[in-house]
Design a protein around this motif. Structure first.
Motif, PDB file in Angstrom:
ATOM      1  N   THR A 196     -70.691  31.728  91.940  1.00 30.31           N
ATOM      2  CA  THR A 196     -69.392  31.225  91.481  1.00 30.31           C
ATOM      3  C   THR A 196     -68.916  30.069  92.356  1.00 30.31           C
ATOM      4  OG1 THR A 196     -68.786  33.406  90.617  1.00 30.31           O
ATOM      5  CG2 THR A 196     -66.992  31.857  91.040  1.00 30.31           C
ATOM      6  N   LYS A 197     -69.030  30.228  93.663  1.00 28.74           N
ATOM      7  CA  LYS A 197     -68.603  29.171  94.583  1.00 28.74           C
ATOM      8  C   LYS A 197     -69.401  27.896  94.357  1.00 28.74           C
ATOM      9  CE  LYS A 197     -67.800  28.189  99.470  1.00 28.74           C
ATOM     10  NZ  LYS A 197     -67.856  28.717 100.862  1.00 28.74           N
ATOM     11  N   GLU A 203     -60.525  27.725  86.028  1.00 33.02           N
ATOM     12  CA  GLU A 203     -60.189  29.052  85.511  1.00 33.02           C
ATOM     13  C   GLU A 203     -61.407  29.978  85.495  1.00 33.02           C
ATOM     14  OE1 GLU A 203     -58.403  31.052  81.418  1.00 33.02           O
ATOM     15  OE2 GLU A 203     -58.003  28.937  81.859  1.00 33.02           O
ATOM     16  N   THR A 206     -61.814  31.308  89.006  1.00 29.42           N
ATOM     17  CA  THR A 206     -60.731  32.252  89.316  1.00 29.42           C
ATOM     18  C   THR A 206     -60.991  33.607  88.670  1.00 29.42           C
ATOM     19  OG1 THR A 206     -59.124  30.446  89.467  1.00 29.42           O
ATOM     20  CG2 THR A 206     -58.250  32.667  89.111  1.00 29.42           C
ATOM     21  N   LYS A 207     -61.383  33.576  87.405  1.00 33.40           N
ATOM     22  CA  LYS A 207     -61.677  34.816  86.686  1.00 33.40           C
ATOM     23  C   LYS A 207     -62.830  35.568  87.335  1.00 33.40           C
ATOM     24  CE  LYS A 207     -63.016  36.558  82.111  1.00 33.40           C
ATOM     25  NZ  LYS A 207     -63.416  36.185  80.725  1.00 33.40           N
ATOM     26  N   ASP A 210     -61.766  37.118  90.660  1.00 32.53           N
ATOM     27  CA  ASP A 210     -60.910  38.282  90.377  1.00 32.53           C
ATOM     28  C   ASP A 210     -61.758  39.493  90.004  1.00 32.53           C
ATOM     29  OD1 ASP A 210     -58.671  36.756  90.854  1.00 32.53           O
ATOM     30  OD2 ASP A 210     -58.141  36.488  88.728  1.00 32.53           O
ATOM     31  N   HIS A 277     -57.636  33.590  98.284  1.00 31.93           N
ATOM     32  CA  HIS A 277     -57.659  34.585  97.202  1.00 31.93           C
ATOM     33  C   HIS A 277     -56.903  35.832  97.648  1.00 31.93           C
ATOM     34  CE1 HIS A 277     -58.977  37.450  94.178  1.00 31.93           C
ATOM     35  NE2 HIS A 277     -59.379  36.410  93.452  1.00 31.93           N
TER      36      HIS A 277
END
Length: 417
Positions: A196-197, A203, A206-207, A210, A277
């Motif tokens: 992900t990074k 968005e 972020t999702k 999370d 985060h």
């Protein structure tokens, strides 16, 4: 007459000196030869630090990284990813080609030219298979080979289709219905977070972050024992498994390696979770609670931990190497990253000394062994694994299980021993 005698004496003396010199030369050559033979017979030099000594021992045992874990044919599996993550860190500190080649040859063997991952089956939805994705993330950054990127996208796609519990927890495998295991946090979340990074933005990122934090929240919610703050190996939302508590859904025992996986998951995922985060501080709180609970069940005499953590006096229970190495790594990294108080470095150092004293042996050729490793343990399946104390202490014990050697290397690096 005297001149003749003197001449004879000079010749005799010269002969003696020459003979002595030749003798010394022969002796010196013999010593050099013996030294060369000794060096040649030494598979692993003994003047290196423990991280390199164990890493070279693994390469000696398993010349092909695709056959790590005592298998006869190449396979894509989490144990390869674990050991090669350790190899990557050794290579970063000691940049010798033997380490990089070991990593690269695994990916080169397992990923075809079109990016297909040999032996990987997406349909099985097995979280374990994501762990070797860490290897591809590392190699793609270095080589930019498109086949590695294609394979990475395939692994990431598994997360989108992974079956979930009603509150969003990843099933450990599709065939382990409605179940979350501590193991799965290490297999999936550091890979998911690093991917992900590296590749996700806005968005979408972020999702994803999370969802990663949610996995830790849920495992805490469902498997934490409020009395000891230890976490049970698994949780069955349906409460239908034979091993599941009919009220809570948890498995019945605290298995050392399961909690070892979880500790490593926390300290490793924090490498990639954004500083701002909101879930970051929660994971650090979980880690501190975890460290306190694990320290309470550390064997006071040896500094290491038992197979079943809280039942050291139980019949058949034993001091176990893989979990002990994982805890040592988790505590050391946790302190050095500032997540844990300094006192836990003393816990880690005591544990490391205990590992060397109780589990490590060295062969005549320098090869390092890690003994007293639980080979494998799980829940359910066929034959059925019921998670009882008797089950855990009677699983096979072997030396040099990669689930121990990998964390031993990482702990050794972290402590610089």
């Amino acid at each position: 007459m005297m001149k003749a005698i003197n001449h004879i004496l000079k010749i005799s003396l010269l002969s003696l000196v020459t003979a002595f010199a030749v003798s010394c030369d022969v002796k010196e050559k013999k010593e050099t030869t013996d030294k060369e033979v000794t060096t040649k017979d030494t598979a692993v030099p003994t003047d290196l630090k423990w991280s390199e000594r164990m890493m070279l021992s693994e390469i000696h045992r398993f010349p092909e990284a695709s056959k790590l874990d005592f298998v006869d044919v190449p396979r894509w599996s989490y144990t390869n990813g674990l050991v090669l993550t350790a190899t990557e860190r050794v290579y970063k500190k000691y940049p010798k080609e033997v380490y990089y080649n070991y990593i690269y040859e695994y990916a080169d063997t397992m990923v075809t030219k079109d990016g297909t991952i040999r032996t990987y089956d997406l349909d099985k939805q097995n979280l374990d298979m994501l762990k070797s994705g860490d290897v591809l993330l590392y190699l793609y950054n270095k080589t930019k080979e498109e086949r590695f990127l294609t394979a990475l996208h395939t692994l990431r796609s598994q997360i989108d289709t992974q079956p979930r519990t009603s509150d969003g927890g990843f099933w450990h495998k599709k065939r382990y219905t409605n179940q979350m295991w501590l193991d799965g946090l290490y297999m999936a979340e550091p890979f998911y977070a690093q991917y992900t990074k590296q590749f996700s933005k806005g968005e979408e990122a972020t999702k994803a972050f999370d969802e990663i934090v949610l996995q830790f929240d849920l495992i805490q919610q469902h498997t934490l024992d409020p009395t000891t703050n230890l976490l049970y190996h698994g949780w069955d939302e349906s409460k239908e498994q034979q091993w599941a508590n009919k009220e809570t859904g948890t498995s019945p025992n605290f298995w050392s390696r399961a909690m070892g996986w979880y500790g490593m998951a926390m300290v490793d995922v924090l490498d990639f979770l954004p500083e701002d985060h909101p879930g970051r501080e929660r994971i650090i709180e979980y880690l501190n609670q975890y460290a306190e609970a694990i320290t309470k069940v550390q064997d006071s005499k040896t500094g290491v931990w038992y197979q079943v953590l809280d039942k050291g006096a139980g019949n058949g229970n034993y001091l176990e190497a893989t979990g002990s190495c994982m805890f040592t790594y988790t505590f050391t990294k946790g302190v050095k990253k500032g997540y844990l108080p300094e006192k836990y470095l003393d816990v880690a150092k005591k544990a490391y000394d205990g590992i060397l004293e109780n589990f490590i042996t060295v062969e005549e050729n320098g090869v390092v062994n890690l003994n007293k490793c639980c080979a494998v343990a799980g829940l359910g399946g066929n034959p059925y694994r019921d998670g009882t104390f008797e089950y855990y202490v009677n699983e096979k014990i072997r030396a040099n299980d990669p689930k121990g050697t990998g964390p031993f290397v990482m702990a050794s690096l972290a402590l610089d021993k």
